[in-house]
Design a protein around this motif. Sequence first.
Motif, PDB file in Angstrom:
ATOM      1  N   TYR A   1       0.759  -1.041  -0.030  1.00 53.91           N
ATOM      2  CA  TYR A   1      -0.018   0.017   0.086  1.00 53.91           C
ATOM      3  C   TYR A   1       1.041   1.097  -0.253  1.00 53.91           C
ATOM      4  O   TYR A   1       1.417   1.546   1.027  1.00 53.91           O
ATOM      5  CB  TYR A   1      -0.825   0.115   1.219  1.00 53.91           C
ATOM      6  N   ASN A   2       1.152   1.954  -0.990  1.00 59.91           N
ATOM      7  CA  ASN A   2       1.840   3.152  -1.244  1.00 59.91           C
ATOM      8  C   ASN A   2       1.152   4.321  -1.089  1.00 59.91           C
ATOM      9  O   ASN A   2       0.204   4.764  -2.114  1.00 59.91           O
ATOM     10  CB  ASN A   2       2.434   3.197  -2.631  1.00 59.91           C
ATOM     11  N   PHE A   3       1.168   4.998   0.161  1.00 56.22           N
ATOM     12  CA  PHE A   3       0.521   6.351  -0.047  1.00 56.22           C
ATOM     13  C   PHE A   3       1.401   7.414   0.669  1.00 56.22           C
ATOM     14  O   PHE A   3       1.479   7.621   1.980  1.00 56.22           O
ATOM     15  CB  PHE A   3      -0.511   6.173   1.196  1.00 56.22           C
TER      16      PHE A   3
ATOM     17  N   LYS B   1      -1.555  -1.089  -3.998  1.00 58.88           N
ATOM     18  CA  LYS B   1      -2.490  -0.122  -4.095  1.00 58.88           C
ATOM     19  C   LYS B   1      -1.587   1.308  -4.285  1.00 58.88           C
ATOM     20  O   LYS B   1      -0.888   1.690  -3.358  1.00 58.88           O
ATOM     21  CB  LYS B   1      -3.395   0.021  -2.901  1.00 58.88           C
ATOM     22  N   GLU B   2      -1.678   1.710  -5.309  1.00 60.40           N
ATOM     23  CA  GLU B   2      -0.861   2.959  -5.676  1.00 60.40           C
ATOM     24  C   GLU B   2      -1.453   4.324  -5.391  1.00 60.40           C
ATOM     25  O   GLU B   2      -2.361   4.924  -6.265  1.00 60.40           O
ATOM     26  CB  GLU B   2      -0.393   3.002  -7.222  1.00 60.40           C
ATOM     27  N   THR B   3      -1.638   5.034  -4.159  1.00 61.39           N
ATOM     28  CA  THR B   3      -2.389   5.793  -3.841  1.00 61.39           C
ATOM     29  C   THR B   3      -1.424   7.140  -4.096  1.00 61.39           C
ATOM     30  O   THR B   3      -1.062   7.747  -3.152  1.00 61.39           O
ATOM     31  CB  THR B   3      -2.868   5.955  -2.211  1.00 61.39           C
TER      32      THR B   3
ATOM     33  N   VAL C   1      -1.577  -4.132 -10.140  1.00 63.07           N
ATOM     34  CA  VAL C   1      -1.592  -2.956  -9.975  1.00 63.07           C
ATOM     35  C   VAL C   1      -2.879  -1.876  -9.953  1.00 63.07           C
ATOM     36  O   VAL C   1      -3.516  -1.996 -10.933  1.00 63.07           O
ATOM     37  CB  VAL C   1      -0.384  -2.073 -11.082  1.00 63.07           C
ATOM     38  N   LEU C   2      -3.145  -1.729  -8.924  1.00 61.39           N
ATOM     39  CA  LEU C   2      -4.471  -0.887  -8.413  1.00 61.39           C
ATOM     40  C   LEU C   2      -4.340   0.367  -8.031  1.00 61.39           C
ATOM     41  O   LEU C   2      -3.645   0.501  -7.086  1.00 61.39           O
ATOM     42  CB  LEU C   2      -5.279  -1.860  -7.472  1.00 61.39           C
ATOM     43  N   CYS C   3      -5.015   1.569  -8.541  1.00 62.20           N
ATOM     44  CA  CYS C   3      -4.673   2.991  -8.340  1.00 62.20           C
ATOM     45  C   CYS C   3      -5.717   3.089  -6.950  1.00 62.20           C
ATOM     46  O   CYS C   3      -6.461   2.575  -6.660  1.00 62.20           O
ATOM     47  CB  CYS C   3      -5.150   3.726  -9.480  1.00 62.20           C
TER      48      CYS C   3
END
Length: 302
Positions: free
Chosen positions: A138-140, A167-169, A192-194
């Motif tokens: 989870y990238n935020f 999860k590319e936040t 790859v999920l935005c």
Amino acid sequence: MSSELLFKGVIPPVSSIFTSEGKLDKDGMGKLIDFLIESGVDGLFFLGTGGEFSQMSVIERKEVAEFSINYVGKRVPVLIGTGSASTREVIELSLHSKEIGADGVVIINPYYWPLSDEHLFAHYAEIAENVDIPILLYNFPGLTGQDLSPDFVRKLVDHYSHIVGIKETVDTAGHIREMILKVKSNHPQFSVLCGFDDHLFNTLALGGDGVISASGNFAPELTVGIYQAFQNNDLRTAIELHQRLAHIPLMYKLDSPFVNVIKEAIQMRGQTISTYVLPPARSLSEQKKQELKSILQKAGLV
């Protein structure tokens, strides 16, 4: 780990519903879960940012996870957020999630200490070596202060095949594009999920797999519609829905943290739920509720 793509499509990060005393509102949670499944989502993610995990104790997080998995009852895949500033706590929560039947866990990077790449890799490596359930990163960086770069992620996925997605936040198509080109091209099973609503269309166009975004709680017809139209090569419909969805990110600027905004939007769209949020978040003011309603109107949602 299988070469099959485990997670794709629209996976809402479900809001945690509480009573006015701050206890888990099982009736409210059940209603929201049923609504989302009936709306055609491809999975559900509990205890993400909008799920207010950071304001909960470990015991409370386990309670939400147990209720949610049991209530969903295998109708759709379930992801549980197990991120923490403590590696030991992540492992404890992830093992618990596996034990109670989660399909995967979503792990944000530690959000207090800034870690060197070496220590950040060791954090995820220790988790992966102790937890054999599918893991999504989870990238935020807007909240953690530290980006998970595509090169770093590729190194992790090269070593651990059960790290199956991210999860590319991030509010840039370039970062998502590079994640697809550098990681997914070498590991086709990597999802790859935005994380931001208005990046769904370009994520799909670049070869990504879907979205985990807050609007799924109150406007799943937009994101589900875009995803399904894209899969059917109906680009006209996908673009029309994308243009409506473009209004939604303005909501998240109304307050901070914006978990209150999401719950008020759910309420405005006809789901009778408690909008109580855990401190230090607070209720949305009446003025901001009117601003929220205006944004929803522009998106054709009220």
